[in-house]
Enzyme design. Sequence first.
Site: not given
Ligand code: 8YV
Length: 328
Positions: A240, A269, A287
Amino acid sequence: MSKPSILVARAIFPEVLQSLAQVFEVESNQADEVWSAAELTRRMQGKVGALTTGSERIDAMLLQANPQLKMVANMAVGFNNFDVPAMTAAGVLASNTPDVLTETTADFGFALLMATARRITESEHFLRAGHWTKWSYDMFAGAEVHGATIGILGMGRIGQGIARRAAHGFGMNVTYNNRSRLSADLEAECKARYVTKEELLKTADHVMLVVPYSAESHHTIGAPELALMKRTATLVNIARGGIVDDAALAKALAAGQIAAAGLDVFEGEPKVHPELLKVSNVVLTPHIASSTVKTRRAMAQLAADNLVAYFTKGQALTPLNTLNGAAA
Ligand code: 8YV
Protein backbone atom coordinates in the site's frame (compact mmCIF):
# COMPACT_ATOMS: atom_id res chain seq x y z
CA MET A 1 -41.73 -7.10 -2.07
CA SER A 2 -39.43 -4.39 -3.37
CA LYS A 3 -35.77 -5.19 -3.81
CA PRO A 4 -33.22 -3.69 -1.38
CA SER A 5 -31.30 -0.73 -2.83
CA ILE A 6 -27.55 -0.81 -3.21
CA LEU A 7 -24.85 1.45 -4.63
CA VAL A 8 -22.04 0.13 -6.81
CA ALA A 9 -19.57 2.97 -6.36
CA ARG A 10 -17.26 2.32 -9.33
CA ALA A 11 -17.51 0.72 -12.78
CA ILE A 12 -17.37 -3.08 -12.67
CA PHE A 13 -17.84 -5.97 -15.10
CA PRO A 14 -21.36 -5.61 -16.67
CA GLU A 15 -22.19 -9.28 -16.05
CA VAL A 16 -21.49 -8.84 -12.32
CA LEU A 17 -23.72 -5.77 -12.29
CA GLN A 18 -26.43 -7.80 -14.02
CA SER A 19 -26.20 -10.57 -11.41
CA LEU A 20 -26.64 -7.93 -8.67
CA ALA A 21 -29.67 -6.48 -10.47
CA GLN A 22 -31.51 -9.79 -10.04
CA VAL A 23 -31.50 -9.30 -6.27
CA PHE A 24 -31.12 -5.56 -5.76
CA GLU A 25 -32.26 -2.18 -7.02
CA VAL A 26 -28.84 -1.00 -8.22
CA GLU A 27 -27.47 2.52 -8.64
CA SER A 28 -24.23 2.07 -10.56
CA ASN A 29 -21.37 4.24 -11.76
CA GLN A 30 -20.42 2.66 -15.09
CA ALA A 31 -19.02 6.05 -16.19
CA ASP A 32 -16.45 5.38 -13.43
CA GLU A 33 -16.60 8.91 -12.04
CA VAL A 34 -14.40 9.49 -9.02
CA TRP A 35 -16.74 10.93 -6.37
CA SER A 36 -15.72 13.20 -3.51
CA ALA A 37 -16.46 11.99 0.04
CA ALA A 38 -19.50 14.31 0.07
CA GLU A 39 -20.79 12.89 -3.23
CA LEU A 40 -20.29 9.31 -2.05
CA THR A 41 -22.17 10.12 1.16
CA ARG A 42 -24.99 11.65 -0.88
CA ARG A 43 -25.17 8.68 -3.27
CA MET A 44 -25.39 6.30 -0.30
CA GLN A 45 -28.68 7.91 0.81
CA GLY A 46 -31.43 5.30 0.88
CA LYS A 47 -29.01 2.43 0.14
CA VAL A 48 -28.77 -0.54 2.50
CA GLY A 49 -25.69 -1.98 0.78
CA ALA A 50 -22.73 -0.84 -1.27
CA LEU A 51 -19.92 -2.30 -3.35
CA THR A 52 -16.75 -0.22 -3.10
CA THR A 53 -13.14 -0.41 -4.22
CA GLY A 54 -10.04 0.61 -2.28
CA SER A 55 -10.59 4.21 -3.43
CA GLU A 56 -13.81 4.84 -1.46
CA ARG A 57 -13.54 5.69 2.25
CA ILE A 58 -16.19 4.35 4.60
CA ASP A 59 -15.80 6.35 7.79
CA ALA A 60 -17.81 7.59 10.78
CA MET A 61 -19.05 10.71 8.93
CA LEU A 62 -20.47 8.69 6.04
CA LEU A 63 -21.99 6.16 8.44
CA GLN A 64 -23.63 8.87 10.56
CA ALA A 65 -25.22 10.38 7.47
CA ASN A 66 -26.46 6.93 6.35
CA PRO A 67 -28.01 5.12 9.34
CA GLN A 68 -29.94 2.84 6.92
CA LEU A 69 -26.68 1.26 5.66
CA LYS A 70 -26.27 -2.44 6.57
CA MET A 71 -23.31 -3.72 4.57
CA VAL A 72 -20.37 -2.59 2.44
CA ALA A 73 -18.47 -5.11 0.30
CA ASN A 74 -14.97 -4.02 -0.70
CA MET A 75 -13.63 -5.26 -4.04
CA ALA A 76 -10.11 -5.57 -2.58
CA VAL A 77 -8.34 -7.72 -0.05
CA GLY A 78 -6.89 -4.63 1.67
CA PHE A 79 -9.44 -2.66 3.65
CA ASN A 80 -7.60 0.36 5.04
CA ASN A 81 -10.29 2.46 3.30
CA PHE A 82 -12.77 1.08 5.87
CA ASP A 83 -13.01 2.27 9.46
CA VAL A 84 -14.00 -1.22 10.61
CA PRO A 85 -14.54 -0.33 14.32
CA ALA A 86 -16.86 2.53 13.26
CA MET A 87 -18.71 0.17 10.90
CA THR A 88 -19.11 -2.42 13.67
CA ALA A 89 -20.36 0.26 16.07
CA ALA A 90 -22.87 1.39 13.43
CA GLY A 91 -24.04 -2.19 12.83
CA VAL A 92 -22.62 -2.25 9.29
CA LEU A 93 -21.09 -5.48 8.02
CA ALA A 94 -17.80 -5.18 6.11
CA SER A 95 -16.36 -7.73 3.68
CA ASN A 96 -13.26 -7.97 1.47
CA THR A 97 -12.00 -10.30 -1.30
CA PRO A 98 -9.26 -12.56 0.09
CA ASP A 99 -7.75 -15.60 -1.69
CA VAL A 100 -9.03 -14.90 -5.22
CA LEU A 101 -6.13 -12.52 -5.93
CA THR A 102 -3.31 -14.17 -3.98
CA GLU A 103 -1.45 -15.96 -6.78
CA THR A 104 -2.00 -13.23 -9.39
CA THR A 105 -0.66 -10.59 -7.02
CA ALA A 106 2.33 -12.79 -6.14
CA ASP A 107 3.01 -13.21 -9.89
CA PHE A 108 3.03 -9.44 -10.27
CA GLY A 109 5.31 -8.95 -7.28
CA PHE A 110 7.77 -11.22 -9.01
CA ALA A 111 7.32 -9.46 -12.35
CA LEU A 112 8.06 -6.12 -10.69
CA LEU A 113 11.08 -7.55 -8.89
CA MET A 114 12.49 -8.91 -12.14
CA ALA A 115 11.74 -5.74 -14.13
CA THR A 116 13.45 -3.69 -11.42
CA ALA A 117 16.49 -5.89 -10.77
CA ARG A 118 17.06 -6.49 -14.49
CA ARG A 119 16.35 -2.85 -15.46
CA ILE A 120 13.75 -3.75 -18.07
CA THR A 121 11.76 -0.51 -18.31
CA GLU A 122 14.86 1.67 -18.01
CA SER A 123 16.53 -0.16 -20.90
CA GLU A 124 13.36 -0.10 -22.99
CA HIS A 125 13.16 3.69 -22.63
CA PHE A 126 16.79 3.89 -23.77
CA LEU A 127 16.06 1.74 -26.82
CA ARG A 128 12.87 3.62 -27.75
CA ALA A 129 14.70 6.92 -27.48
CA GLY A 130 17.10 5.70 -30.20
CA HIS A 131 20.17 5.62 -27.93
CA TRP A 132 21.09 1.97 -28.70
CA THR A 133 23.98 2.17 -31.14
CA LYS A 134 26.25 -0.67 -29.96
CA TRP A 135 26.53 -3.63 -27.56
CA SER A 136 28.51 -2.89 -24.38
CA TYR A 137 29.81 -5.29 -21.74
CA ASP A 138 28.08 -3.47 -18.86
CA MET A 139 25.00 -2.15 -20.63
CA PHE A 140 22.14 -2.10 -18.09
CA ALA A 141 23.96 -4.62 -15.94
CA GLY A 142 21.53 -5.37 -13.15
CA ALA A 143 21.32 -7.52 -10.06
CA GLU A 144 21.07 -11.30 -10.01
CA VAL A 145 17.64 -12.68 -9.06
CA HIS A 146 18.15 -16.47 -9.01
CA GLY A 147 20.18 -17.59 -6.04
CA ALA A 148 19.98 -14.16 -4.35
CA THR A 149 18.45 -13.43 -0.94
CA ILE A 150 14.90 -12.09 -0.90
CA GLY A 151 13.59 -10.54 2.32
CA ILE A 152 9.80 -10.51 2.55
CA LEU A 153 8.20 -8.05 4.98
CA GLY A 154 4.66 -9.32 5.65
CA MET A 155 4.15 -13.05 5.35
CA GLY A 156 0.43 -13.42 4.75
CA ARG A 157 -1.05 -15.28 1.80
CA ILE A 158 0.62 -13.09 -0.85
CA GLY A 159 3.98 -13.06 0.95
CA GLN A 160 3.89 -16.85 1.08
CA GLY A 161 3.07 -16.99 -2.65
CA ILE A 162 6.15 -14.87 -3.34
CA ALA A 163 8.29 -17.04 -1.05
CA ARG A 164 7.23 -20.20 -2.91
CA ARG A 165 8.06 -18.65 -6.28
CA ALA A 166 11.39 -17.38 -4.95
CA ALA A 167 12.48 -20.61 -3.26
CA HIS A 168 11.14 -23.22 -5.65
CA GLY A 169 11.29 -21.35 -8.96
CA PHE A 170 14.43 -19.24 -8.56
CA GLY A 171 16.45 -21.08 -5.92
CA MET A 172 16.49 -17.95 -3.77
CA ASN A 173 17.35 -17.79 -0.13
CA VAL A 174 14.14 -16.53 1.58
CA THR A 175 14.03 -14.55 4.81
CA TYR A 176 10.90 -12.96 6.25
CA ASN A 177 9.57 -10.85 9.05
CA ASN A 178 5.96 -10.76 10.13
CA ARG A 179 3.93 -9.83 13.22
CA SER A 180 3.55 -13.55 13.94
CA ARG A 181 5.84 -16.37 12.93
CA LEU A 182 4.58 -19.00 10.46
CA SER A 183 4.09 -22.59 11.62
CA ALA A 184 7.13 -24.84 11.17
CA ASP A 185 5.26 -26.66 8.37
CA LEU A 186 4.57 -23.44 6.45
CA GLU A 187 8.13 -22.21 6.96
CA ALA A 188 9.40 -25.49 5.51
CA GLU A 189 6.97 -25.32 2.58
CA CYS A 190 8.03 -21.74 1.79
CA LYS A 191 11.69 -22.51 2.62
CA ALA A 192 11.57 -19.25 4.57
CA ARG A 193 13.68 -18.26 7.58
CA TYR A 194 12.28 -15.88 10.20
CA VAL A 195 14.60 -12.94 10.96
CA THR A 196 14.28 -9.54 12.63
CA LYS A 197 13.30 -6.62 10.42
CA GLU A 198 16.79 -5.17 10.92
CA GLU A 199 18.55 -8.37 9.85
CA LEU A 200 16.24 -8.68 6.87
CA LEU A 201 17.00 -5.15 5.67
CA LYS A 202 20.75 -5.54 6.19
CA THR A 203 21.10 -8.90 4.43
CA ALA A 204 18.52 -8.99 1.62
CA ASP A 205 19.50 -8.42 -1.99
CA HIS A 206 15.83 -7.78 -2.73
CA VAL A 207 13.25 -6.52 -0.23
CA MET A 208 9.59 -7.23 -0.98
CA LEU A 209 6.87 -5.35 0.94
CA VAL A 210 3.55 -7.12 1.43
CA VAL A 211 2.37 -5.76 4.80
CA PRO A 212 -1.19 -4.46 5.22
CA TYR A 213 -1.47 -0.72 5.81
CA SER A 214 -2.37 0.53 9.29
CA ALA A 215 -1.28 3.36 11.59
CA GLU A 216 1.43 1.00 12.89
CA SER A 217 2.77 0.10 9.45
CA HIS A 218 2.87 3.73 8.22
CA HIS A 219 6.39 4.42 6.86
CA THR A 220 7.65 0.92 7.68
CA ILE A 221 10.39 1.92 5.23
CA GLY A 222 11.75 5.42 5.74
CA ALA A 223 15.21 7.01 5.72
CA PRO A 224 16.57 4.96 8.69
CA GLU A 225 15.46 1.65 7.12
CA LEU A 226 16.78 2.59 3.66
CA ALA A 227 20.11 3.36 5.31
CA LEU A 228 20.28 -0.22 6.59
CA MET A 229 19.84 -1.75 3.13
CA LYS A 230 22.68 -2.82 0.84
CA ARG A 231 23.72 -0.25 -1.77
CA THR A 232 23.09 -2.96 -4.38
CA ALA A 233 19.59 -3.80 -3.06
CA THR A 234 16.22 -3.63 -4.81
CA LEU A 235 13.04 -2.58 -2.99
CA VAL A 236 9.59 -3.64 -4.25
CA ASN A 237 6.32 -2.29 -2.82
CA ILE A 238 3.11 -4.09 -3.83
CA ALA A 239 1.47 -3.49 -0.42
CA ARG A 240 0.00 0.00 0.00
CA GLY A 241 1.03 3.58 -0.43
CA GLY A 242 2.19 4.91 2.93
CA ILE A 243 4.14 1.77 3.83
CA VAL A 244 7.12 3.52 2.21
CA ASP A 245 8.09 7.15 2.80
CA ASP A 246 8.14 8.03 -0.91
CA ALA A 247 10.10 11.27 -0.44
CA ALA A 248 12.84 9.43 1.50
CA LEU A 249 12.90 6.68 -1.14
CA ALA A 250 13.27 9.17 -4.00
CA LYS A 251 16.26 10.71 -2.17
CA ALA A 252 17.84 7.29 -1.55
CA LEU A 253 17.41 6.33 -5.21
CA ALA A 254 18.85 9.61 -6.47
CA ALA A 255 21.83 9.27 -4.12
CA GLY A 256 22.45 5.62 -5.07
CA GLN A 257 21.88 4.56 -1.46
CA ILE A 258 19.99 1.55 -2.84
CA ALA A 259 20.19 0.33 -6.43
CA ALA A 260 16.57 0.39 -7.56
CA ALA A 261 12.89 0.23 -6.60
CA GLY A 262 9.72 -1.19 -8.12
CA LEU A 263 6.52 0.48 -6.96
CA ASP A 264 2.90 -0.43 -7.69
CA VAL A 265 1.44 1.70 -4.87
CA PHE A 266 2.10 5.28 -3.77
CA GLU A 267 1.39 7.74 -0.98
CA GLY A 268 -1.61 9.81 -2.09
CA GLU A 269 -2.09 7.81 -5.33
CA PRO A 270 -3.03 8.34 -8.11
CA LYS A 271 -0.61 11.23 -7.53
CA VAL A 272 3.04 10.12 -7.63
CA HIS A 273 5.77 11.98 -5.75
CA PRO A 274 7.40 14.27 -8.37
CA GLU A 275 10.92 13.30 -7.24
CA LEU A 276 10.16 9.63 -7.98
CA LEU A 277 9.24 10.60 -11.53
CA LYS A 278 12.68 12.19 -11.97
CA VAL A 279 14.80 9.14 -11.11
CA SER A 280 15.45 6.45 -13.70
CA ASN A 281 16.22 3.54 -11.35
CA VAL A 282 12.60 3.03 -10.38
CA VAL A 283 9.88 1.01 -12.14
CA LEU A 284 6.45 2.58 -11.64
CA THR A 285 3.10 0.86 -12.25
CA PRO A 286 -0.42 2.19 -11.52
CA HIS A 287 -1.67 -0.18 -8.76
CA ILE A 288 -2.25 -3.13 -11.10
CA ALA A 289 -0.87 -6.09 -9.11
CA SER A 290 -4.22 -7.89 -9.10
CA SER A 291 -5.14 -6.84 -12.61
CA THR A 292 -5.71 -9.85 -14.80
CA VAL A 293 -9.13 -10.21 -16.39
CA LYS A 294 -9.79 -13.47 -14.55
CA THR A 295 -8.76 -12.16 -11.13
CA ARG A 296 -10.48 -8.78 -11.34
CA ARG A 297 -13.66 -10.61 -12.43
CA ALA A 298 -13.33 -13.01 -9.49
CA MET A 299 -12.83 -10.07 -7.09
CA ALA A 300 -15.92 -8.27 -8.41
CA GLN A 301 -17.96 -11.47 -8.26
CA LEU A 302 -16.87 -12.24 -4.70
CA ALA A 303 -17.78 -8.71 -3.59
CA ALA A 304 -21.19 -9.12 -5.26
CA ASP A 305 -21.66 -12.61 -3.80
CA ASN A 306 -20.94 -11.20 -0.34
CA LEU A 307 -23.77 -8.70 -0.73
CA VAL A 308 -26.18 -11.31 -2.04
CA ALA A 309 -25.28 -13.80 0.71
CA TYR A 310 -25.72 -11.23 3.46
CA PHE A 311 -29.03 -9.86 2.24
CA THR A 312 -30.55 -13.23 1.34
CA LYS A 313 -29.06 -15.52 4.01
CA GLY A 314 -27.88 -13.10 6.73
CA GLN A 315 -24.27 -14.29 6.35
CA ALA A 316 -21.49 -12.89 4.17
CA LEU A 317 -18.88 -15.21 2.63
CA THR A 318 -15.75 -13.30 3.66
CA PRO A 319 -16.77 -10.87 6.43
CA LEU A 320 -14.30 -8.59 8.22
CA ASN A 321 -16.36 -7.97 11.35
CA THR A 322 -19.04 -9.64 13.45
CA LEU A 323 -22.11 -7.78 14.56
CA ASN A 324 -24.22 -8.43 17.60
CA GLY A 325 -27.24 -10.35 16.35
CA ALA A 326 -26.10 -9.78 12.76
CA ALA A 327 -28.94 -10.07 10.31
CA ALA A 328 -29.91 -8.24 7.17
C1 8YV B 1 -7.21 -3.60 -5.83
C2 8YV B 1 -5.65 -4.15 -3.90
O1 8YV B 1 -7.06 -3.56 -7.19
O2 8YV B 1 -6.99 -5.96 -3.23
C3 8YV B 1 -6.29 -5.01 -2.88
O3 8YV B 1 -6.10 -4.75 -1.68
O4 8YV B 1 -4.84 -3.35 -3.59
C4 8YV B 1 -5.98 -4.29 -5.33
O5 8YV B 1 -6.09 -5.64 -5.65
C5 8YV B 1 -7.52 -2.21 -5.35
O6 8YV B 1 -7.48 -2.05 -3.98
C6 8YV B 1 -8.89 -1.79 -5.87
O7 8YV B 1 -9.94 -2.13 -5.03
